[in-house]
Write a protein that holds these residues in place. Structure first.
Motif, PDB file in Angstrom:
ATOM      1  N   ALA A  65      33.981  97.969  23.637  1.00 43.99           N
ATOM      2  CA  ALA A  65      32.764  97.731  24.429  1.00 43.99           C
ATOM      3  C   ALA A  65      32.981  98.065  25.907  1.00 43.99           C
ATOM      4  N   GLY A  66      34.186  98.501  26.290  1.00 41.72           N
ATOM      5  CA  GLY A  66      34.484  98.815  27.690  1.00 41.72           C
ATOM      6  C   GLY A  66      34.858  97.582  28.494  1.00 41.72           C
ATOM      7  N   ASN A  67      35.426  96.587  27.828  1.00 41.68           N
ATOM      8  CA  ASN A  67      35.886  95.344  28.468  1.00 41.68           C
ATOM      9  C   ASN A  67      34.872  94.674  29.398  1.00 41.68           C
ATOM     10  N   PRO A  68      33.694  94.311  28.853  1.00 46.10           N
ATOM     11  CA  PRO A  68      32.719  93.578  29.675  1.00 46.10           C
ATOM     12  C   PRO A  68      33.175  92.128  29.881  1.00 46.10           C
ATOM     13  N   VAL A  69      32.516  91.423  30.798  1.00 43.67           N
ATOM     14  CA  VAL A  69      32.787  89.994  30.955  1.00 43.67           C
ATOM     15  C   VAL A  69      32.113  89.278  29.791  1.00 43.67           C
ATOM     16  N   ILE A  70      32.879  88.398  29.135  1.00 42.28           N
ATOM     17  CA  ILE A  70      32.357  87.696  27.957  1.00 42.28           C
ATOM     18  C   ILE A  70      32.120  86.226  28.310  1.00 42.28           C
ATOM     19  N   ALA A  71      30.919  85.733  27.958  1.00 40.92           N
ATOM     20  CA  ALA A  71      30.579  84.343  28.301  1.00 40.92           C
ATOM     21  C   ALA A  71      31.057  83.354  27.244  1.00 40.92           C
ATOM     22  N   GLY A  72      31.163  83.809  25.990  1.00 39.42           N
ATOM     23  CA  GLY A  72      31.579  82.884  24.939  1.00 39.42           C
ATOM     24  C   GLY A  72      31.778  83.613  23.625  1.00 39.42           C
ATOM     25  N   ILE A  73      32.416  82.908  22.686  1.00 43.11           N
ATOM     26  CA  ILE A  73      32.700  83.492  21.370  1.00 43.11           C
ATOM     27  C   ILE A  73      32.118  82.585  20.287  1.00 43.11           C
ATOM     28  N   GLY A  74      31.328  83.175  19.397  1.00 42.68           N
ATOM     29  CA  GLY A  74      30.836  82.446  18.221  1.00 42.68           C
ATOM     30  C   GLY A  74      31.572  82.960  17.001  1.00 42.68           C
ATOM     31  N   VAL A  75      31.957  82.031  16.117  1.00 43.18           N
ATOM     32  CA  VAL A  75      32.739  82.428  14.941  1.00 43.18           C
ATOM     33  C   VAL A  75      32.115  81.869  13.667  1.00 43.18           C
ATOM     34  N   GLY A  76      32.055  82.704  12.640  1.00 41.10           N
ATOM     35  CA  GLY A  76      31.752  82.234  11.296  1.00 41.10           C
ATOM     36  C   GLY A  76      33.034  82.335  10.486  1.00 41.10           C
ATOM     37  N   ALA A  77      33.470  81.227   9.885  1.00 38.78           N
ATOM     38  CA  ALA A  77      34.747  81.207   9.158  1.00 38.78           C
ATOM     39  C   ALA A  77      34.558  80.539   7.800  1.00 38.78           C
ATOM     40  N   PRO A  78      35.415  80.882   6.832  1.00 35.61           N
ATOM     41  CA  PRO A  78      35.288  80.226   5.542  1.00 35.61           C
ATOM     42  C   PRO A  78      35.589  78.733   5.676  1.00 35.61           C
ATOM     43  N   GLY A  79      34.830  77.929   4.974  1.00 37.10           N
ATOM     44  CA  GLY A  79      35.033  76.481   5.033  1.00 37.10           C
ATOM     45  C   GLY A  79      36.007  76.029   3.967  1.00 37.10           C
ATOM     46  N   PRO A  80      36.189  74.721   3.805  1.00 37.30           N
ATOM     47  CA  PRO A  80      35.532  73.688   4.612  1.00 37.30           C
ATOM     48  C   PRO A  80      36.096  73.606   6.032  1.00 37.30           C
ATOM     49  N   LEU A  81      35.207  73.296   6.945  1.00 37.37           N
ATOM     50  CA  LEU A  81      35.616  73.180   8.353  1.00 37.37           C
ATOM     51  C   LEU A  81      34.757  72.121   9.039  1.00 37.37           C
ATOM     52  N   ASP A  82      35.195  71.704  10.210  1.00 35.68           N
ATOM     53  CA  ASP A  82      34.432  70.735  10.997  1.00 35.68           C
ATOM     54  C   ASP A  82      33.727  71.477  12.127  1.00 35.68           C
TER      55      ASP A  82
END
Ligand SMILES: [Zn+2]
Length: 328
Positions: A65-82
């Motif tokens: 992406a050309g190393n933009p400034v990133i505000a946050g990361i959202g993740v979808g991961a296999p569960g079970p998780l909290d």
């Protein structure tokens, strides 16, 4: 994190999809245009290797992406998780047990991170990025190697008491039926997942009742994938078609029950099986719903295939972190 840096001339967000077999990271601008993408296989049973791969896939997407400034990361991961702490409880495929994924990523990149179940996030992505946005209550079912589900009530992911609500694949649909990976018998996943279908189709092939399958992939369950099943049906293997139709009908049965309990406005079906055999799947799911949902509750419920393909999870994850940032 300083709120001013988020609302100013912003900055991109990252959506990450950590699947059992592949992982993908996508950098989005604030209008959810894709700025950069990276994909990798995720088959590693060692905890450190899985962690390295995720960090690498994120770094590669950022570079793309050309190393933009990133505000946050959202993740979808296999569960079970909290979903509140971002701790993965147990994911044998990735070698994780009580693994603090959100903390690891937040520490590595120095920005906020949200983690939720991949199918919840995929359902959320389909809702946010398509005309489903007009619906308040949506159920998502994604049949694949297993069967995942996501439930949105009033536009919010239903987590329940444990945090792990929405395990549609472990609804009992056939008491005393085949064993499921969870240890119970007769779960939807045990009769209607791609593996369950492949098991029956392999038996057909072994008995020479599915010559196309036998010729293309023998009786290896891992080789009997959605695309091959679709081609076998096109080639006229009626017994294979019968197995797939039966599985889709069971999914419709489970959805009929969910419609009776939750009264959603829309049901979205995704994953490889649905992508490869959309018309057949929708036909049988509708039949299963008709046979098991009460007429008043199923009236006007939209049942349709997912639209975002393999981008549903990264897109949903990007929306979830965006929302989190806005609420900070
Ligand atoms: Zn189960």
């Amino acid at each position: 994190m300083d709120k001013g840096t988020i609302s100013g001339a912003r900055e991109a967000v990252l959506g990450v999809d950590i699947g059992a077999t592949k992982m993908m990271a996508v950098v989005y601008d604030r209008d959810y245009n894709k700025l950069g993408v990276s994909r990798k296989r995720s088959r590693d049973k060692k905890i450190n290797d899985s962690e390295d791969r995720i960090l690498t896939v994120i770094q590669e997407a950022l570079r793309d992406a050309g190393n933009p400034v990133i505000a946050g990361i959202g993740v979808g991961a296999p569960g079970p998780l909290d979903p509140h702490t971002g701790v993965i409880i147990d994911t044998p495929n990735l070698g994780w047990k009580h693994y603090p994924l959100a903390d690891v990523l937040a520490h590595s990149f120095g920005i906020p991170v949200t983690v939720d179940n991949d199918v919840n996030v995929g359902t959320y992505g389909e809702w946010c990025a398509t005309d489903l946005r007009h619906c308040r209550h949506v159920v998502g079912v994604f049949p694949g190697t297993g069967i995942g589900g996501g439930i949105l009530i009033d536009g919010k992911i239903l987590h329940g008491f444990s945090g792990a609500a929405g395990e549609v694949g472990h609804m009992t649909v056939l008491p005393g039926g085949p064993y499921c990976g969870c240890g119970k018998q007769g779960c939807l996943e045990a009769v209607a997942s791609r593996i369950a279908i492949a098991r029956e189709v392999a038996a057909l092939a072994a008995r020479e009742d599915a010559p196309f399958i036998l010729e293309k992939c023998g009786t290896d369950l891992n080789e009997i994938r959605s695309g091959i099943l679709a081609r076998a049906i096109e080639a006229g293997e009626t017994k294979v078609e019968g197995v797939v139709r039966q599985a889709a009908y069971y999914i419709g049965m489970a959805l009929g029950n969910l419609i009776n309990v939750l009264s959603p406005e829309a049901v979205v079906l995704g994953g490889g099986l649905v992508e490869a055999m959309e018309a057949l799947f929708l036909e049988e799911v509708n039949r299963g719903v008709k046979d098991h949902a009460m007429p008043f509750l199923r009236k006007n419920v939209q049942i349709r295939a997912a639209r975002l393909g393999d981008e549903a999870v990264t897109r949903g994850a990007a929306h979830l972190i965006e929302q989190y940032l806005q609420a900070m």
